[in-house]
Design an enzyme around this catalytic site. Structure first.
Site, PDB file in Angstrom:
ATOM      1  N   PHE A  71      41.209  39.908  37.286  1.00  0.00           N
ATOM      2  CA  PHE A  71      41.980  38.745  37.531  1.00  0.00           C
ATOM      3  C   PHE A  71      42.915  38.784  38.626  1.00  0.00           C
ATOM      4  O   PHE A  71      43.633  37.625  39.065  1.00  0.00           O
ATOM      5  CB  PHE A  71      42.699  38.199  36.311  1.00  0.00           C
ATOM      6  CG  PHE A  71      41.653  37.899  35.222  1.00  0.00           C
ATOM      7  CD1 PHE A  71      41.055  36.856  35.298  1.00  0.00           C
ATOM      8  CD2 PHE A  71      41.518  38.841  34.218  1.00  0.00           C
ATOM      9  CE1 PHE A  71      40.181  36.267  34.247  1.00  0.00           C
ATOM     10  CE2 PHE A  71      40.638  38.175  32.905  1.00  0.00           C
ATOM     11  CZ  PHE A  71      39.997  37.031  33.061  1.00  0.00           C
ATOM     12  N   TYR A 136      41.658  29.126  49.666  1.00  0.00           N
ATOM     13  CA  TYR A 136      41.387  30.020  48.468  1.00  0.00           C
ATOM     14  C   TYR A 136      40.032  29.882  48.163  1.00  0.00           C
ATOM     15  O   TYR A 136      39.363  31.034  47.740  1.00  0.00           O
ATOM     16  CB  TYR A 136      42.241  29.109  47.226  1.00  0.00           C
ATOM     17  CG  TYR A 136      42.079  29.677  46.024  1.00  0.00           C
ATOM     18  CD1 TYR A 136      42.600  30.866  45.758  1.00  0.00           C
ATOM     19  CD2 TYR A 136      41.268  28.971  44.975  1.00  0.00           C
ATOM     20  CE1 TYR A 136      42.291  31.350  44.410  1.00  0.00           C
ATOM     21  CE2 TYR A 136      41.010  29.467  43.840  1.00  0.00           C
ATOM     22  CZ  TYR A 136      41.572  30.718  43.530  1.00  0.00           C
ATOM     23  OH  TYR A 136      41.237  31.175  42.188  1.00  0.00           O
ATOM     24  N   LYS A 140      37.231  33.375  47.427  1.00  0.00           N
ATOM     25  CA  LYS A 140      36.448  33.440  46.158  1.00  0.00           C
ATOM     26  C   LYS A 140      34.694  33.486  46.742  1.00  0.00           C
ATOM     27  O   LYS A 140      34.313  34.307  46.032  1.00  0.00           O
ATOM     28  CB  LYS A 140      36.631  32.529  45.186  1.00  0.00           C
ATOM     29  CG  LYS A 140      37.912  32.346  44.528  1.00  0.00           C
ATOM     30  CD  LYS A 140      38.209  33.432  43.846  1.00  0.00           C
ATOM     31  CE  LYS A 140      39.433  33.542  42.886  1.00  0.00           C
ATOM     32  NZ  LYS A 140      39.833  34.855  42.231  1.00  0.00           N
ATOM     33  N   ARG A 174      39.664  14.909  34.574  1.00  0.00           N
ATOM     34  CA  ARG A 174      39.045  15.529  35.898  1.00  0.00           C
ATOM     35  C   ARG A 174      39.058  17.254  35.017  1.00  0.00           C
ATOM     36  O   ARG A 174      38.235  17.807  35.466  1.00  0.00           O
ATOM     37  CB  ARG A 174      40.037  15.745  36.990  1.00  0.00           C
ATOM     38  CG  ARG A 174      39.756  16.700  37.958  1.00  0.00           C
ATOM     39  CD  ARG A 174      39.735  16.143  39.374  1.00  0.00           C
ATOM     40  NE  ARG A 174      39.594  17.165  40.453  1.00  0.00           N
ATOM     41  CZ  ARG A 174      38.574  18.073  40.590  1.00  0.00           C
ATOM     42  NH1 ARG A 174      37.662  18.142  39.877  1.00  0.00           N
ATOM     43  NH2 ARG A 174      38.721  18.892  41.457  1.00  0.00           N
TER      44      ARG A 174
END
Length: 203
Positions: A71, A136, A140, A174
Site C-alpha cells: 500500500f 498519479y 500506477k 460518483r
C-alpha cells in the site's frame, strides 16, 4: 497457500489499517512498515520503519517474507518529484528486493486512475489499455507494468487491485460507482494472496 510471514507496506495508512486484522489471520508473523513511526494494533505484528525509496532500507524488509501486501506510496495527484520518490522508486526497489529474496507473491494497490481518462459513460473492464488521468495514474500504470515484467521474467506472482474509494460508505453518487468497502477489500486481498495466478489486474 499458507504464509509464515507477510509484509504490509504503507501500514500506517487509513486503507491499510482497515485490513490489517484479516491479513494477520492469514500468517504466523506479520511485518508492518511505513516511512514514519506508528503503533501496531495487531498482537503478533512487528513494526519496521523504512523508506522504500531507499534500496538499502527496502532490501532487509523482504528477508524471510513469503508475500507482500503493498500500500506504500503517495495516494493522490502530486508533482513529478514527489511521485518519483514515493511511487516510482518504491515500486522499483520493492519488486527488485522481493525477487532477490524469493518472495512468492505481491498483492498491490493500483488505482482506477490508471484508466481514469476513459469517458464516465463508457463501461470498462481490466482488459482495456491503460489510460491514466494524471501523473498519479501514470505511476500506477507503471506499477502494473513492473509487476507484469517481474511475473514473466522471475515468476514473482502479482495481484493488482484497481481501488477506487475505500471506506465504510460512499459519500456521493460518483464514489458509489467505484466504492469498495474495507471488508470487501480484505476479502479481495485474501483472494489475491491465495488464488492461483501469474499476474492479475482486478477491480
Amino acid at each position: 497457500m499458507s504464509f509464515d510471514r507477510i509484509l504490509v507496506t504503507g501500514a500506517a495508512g487509513k486503507v491499510a489499517r482497515s485490513v490489517l486484522a484479516p491479513i494477520a489471520a492469514l500468517c504466523r508473523s506479520l511485518w508492518l512498515t511505513d516511512i514514519a513511526p506508528f503503533e501496531a494494533s495487531i498482537a503478533h505484528a512487528e513494526v519496521r520503519i523504512a523508506d522504500l525509496a531507499d534500496a538499502a532500507q527496502a532490501t532487509p524488509l523482504l528477508d524471510g517474507v513469503d508475500a507482500v501486501v503493498h500500500f506504500a506510496g503517495y495516494p493522490r495527484e502530486a508533482a513529478w518529484p514527489v511521485l518519483l520518490e514515493a511511487n516510482i522508486r518504491t515500486t522499483i526497489n520493492l519488486w527488485e528486493a522481493a525477487a532477490a529474496a524469493g518472495v512468492r507473491r505481491i498483492v498491490y494497490a493500483s488505482s482506477n486512475h490508471a484508466v481514469g481518462y476513459y469517458p464516465r459513460d463508457q463501461r470498462i473492464d481490466a482488459a482495456v489499455p491503460v489510460r491514466p488521468d494524471g501523473r498519479y495514474g501514470v505511476t500506477k500504470a507503471f506499477m502494473e507494468s513492473v509487476a507484469q515484467m517481474y511475473a514473466d521474467k522471475t515468476g514473482l506472482q502479482a495481484f493488482g487491485m484497481r481501488i477506487g474509494y475505500c471506506g465504510p460508505q460512499p459519500l456521493d453518487a460518483r464514489m458509489l460507482s467505484h466504492w469498495l468497502h474495507p471488508e470487501d477489500l480484505a476479502r479481495l486481498i485474501e483472494v489475491g494472496l491465495t488464488a492461483a495466478c501469474h499476474h492479475e489486474i482486478v477491480y
